[in-house]
Design a protein around this motif. Sequence first.
Motif, mmCIF file in Angstrom:
data_model
loop_
_atom_site.group_PDB
_atom_site.id
_atom_site.type_symbol
_atom_site.label_atom_id
_atom_site.label_comp_id
_atom_site.label_asym_id
_atom_site.label_seq_id
_atom_site.Cartn_x
_atom_site.Cartn_y
_atom_site.Cartn_z
ATOM 1 N N GLY A 229 0.815 -1.190 0.000
ATOM 2 C CA GLY A 229 0.000 0.000 0.000
ATOM 3 C C GLY A 229 0.851 1.243 0.000
ATOM 4 O O GLY A 229 2.043 1.234 -0.273
ATOM 5 N N LYS A 230 0.272 2.389 0.349
ATOM 6 C CA LYS A 230 1.004 3.634 0.373
ATOM 7 C C LYS A 230 2.027 3.610 1.502
ATOM 8 O O LYS A 230 1.811 3.022 2.546
ATOM 9 N N ASP B 41 -14.600 5.608 -12.008
ATOM 10 C CA ASP B 41 -14.675 4.549 -10.997
ATOM 11 C C ASP B 41 -14.989 3.190 -11.613
ATOM 12 O O ASP B 41 -14.564 2.153 -11.095
ATOM 13 N N ARG C 16 -3.647 -1.428 -5.624
ATOM 14 C CA ARG C 16 -4.112 -0.075 -5.877
ATOM 15 C C ARG C 16 -3.466 0.444 -7.148
ATOM 16 O O ARG C 16 -2.320 0.116 -7.453
ATOM 17 N N ASP D 149 -10.359 1.263 -6.223
ATOM 18 C CA ASP D 149 -9.404 0.671 -5.286
ATOM 19 C C ASP D 149 -9.482 1.240 -3.872
ATOM 20 O O ASP D 149 -8.722 0.812 -2.997
ATOM 21 N N SER D 150 -10.401 2.143 -3.633
ATOM 22 C CA SER D 150 -10.676 2.582 -2.268
ATOM 23 C C SER D 150 -11.533 1.560 -1.521
ATOM 24 O O SER D 150 -11.692 1.658 -0.296
ATOM 25 N N GLU D 151 -12.069 0.586 -2.256
ATOM 26 C CA GLU D 151 -12.929 -0.449 -1.680
ATOM 27 C C GLU D 151 -12.156 -1.766 -1.571
ATOM 28 O O GLU D 151 -11.200 -2.002 -2.318
ATOM 29 N N ASN E 227 -12.846 -5.251 -5.786
ATOM 30 C CA ASN E 227 -12.888 -4.385 -6.960
ATOM 31 C C ASN E 227 -13.606 -4.998 -8.150
ATOM 32 O O ASN E 227 -14.085 -4.288 -9.011
ATOM 33 N N ALA F 256 -7.983 -3.645 3.415
ATOM 34 C CA ALA F 256 -7.992 -2.493 4.303
ATOM 35 C C ALA F 256 -8.254 -2.953 5.735
ATOM 36 O O ALA F 256 -8.765 -4.042 5.976
#
Length: 487
Positions: free
Chosen positions: A2-3, A210, A223, A359-361, A364, A386
């Motif tokens: 991830g980040k 999206d 992501r 990709d916030s979910e 996907n 997440a």
Amino acid sequence: MGKPFFGRPTADHDSAASASRAGSRRNFFKVASAAAAGSLLPMGASAAAANGGKPDVVVVGGGFAGVTAARELAHAGARVLLLEARNRLGGRTFYTHFGDKKVELGGTWVHWSQPHVWAEIMRYKLDLAETPGSANPQRVMWMSGGKVQEVPVEESLKLLIDANNRFHEGSEKVFARPYLPYLSDAGVKLDGLSIADRMKQLELPPLQRDLLGGLMATNCHNRTGEGAYTEMLRWWTLADRDLMRLFDACAHYKLKDGTSALIERMVADGGFQVRLSTAVSEVKQGANGVSITTESGERIDTRFVVMAVPVNTVNAIDFQPALLEGKQAMAREHHAGAGHKVYIKVKGELGSVMMLAPDSEPLNLIFTDHEGKDGGTLIGFGVPAAQGFDVHDPKSVEPFIRKFLPNVSVTEVLAYDWHLDPYSLGTWCTYKPRQFSRYMRDLRAREGRLFFAGADIASGWRGFIDGAIESGLQVAQSVAAVLRQNV
């Protein structure tokens, strides 16, 4: 994957993170053991064909690349020993039980546009089955701005096709011939772009952005900031720059009797020796051969070695002399593929559906694998989980599924943590920005008596079963040529 975490973690953060990782690894080994109990171990034919004496070639890794290389070298007259660390063959394919069904927890789909795997399917006369939710969805839904969107299927596909055509514009300049192993000059100039960078350039309307984002997060299995734009251009070119062909190639047709059926046929055809549950800890080259040491301390001497292990795992083995820096750097960085694939049993009426989310979910792309009036099974793909989402817990997965299908309940899930599996440390290979241009030559390079194979370094369908077979075929030819010189 991830980040990055900016700033120094606190002691409490370190403790919590360590506990989470430990729990995840414990859960991985629990799930892996349970799933492996239903897997097939194709040992009979190969054990009966075991050759005595020092092998000419040792193949390290029993995925499709390693098995292909072993079969071809055995057919060429070499004495071949294949070592696999797991208690099964197949690598990042894994055909096993899910209740009364058989499912693929790893690589699954094949297509006639993938020439190497298709040749094997024809060679061994294997039958195919179809996945309905990707082949002919009756409904397409996607999440945008936290809300589920749905329009008629044809309209949603038009939006997705338009977005993909714009996203991949200029692909013919980068990949005029997609099976060339290295990037063109035009490709090198673009290799620093991530998928997310390219999507920002398009300035798509949020609904269309999206919709595209869900597909792209699935393709790179992370992501979109982690996957390289050039990787998606390569996929696009391999699928003749056509979205429906790409869907067909990636998620429509699968082997009716599972990937293990193909592995079994290849091993039986090869007549080489196979040893499972044999992990390699050291590979040491000398003037006249190679000495391999297993984790149990056994020493195996051979003339040549084919390393057919995932690029993420290379640094777990002590190579003497050390490997090229590009191989080491790739293993340190890992490729982007680090998400999850999950089978989801639901109760309630389930048709042929496809659902996407950015990709916030946590998930996907989800589509129907089996359907029925009283329930069915979905296949889901998601980015690295997440916090608060557990892909192994039906109670964690259900709220997300019910956003799309409010009248179904999730009764059971089955996933496999490939990123925790020490013999893969990731899912299918999608390079991160700049990895293709920086490392590919080193990754593919022969080093003395060591040759390298695998889906991760294939020229064409990299990360696919086809790419693994392609790589195994090419390396076997190279090793056989050297053996003919009686080196």
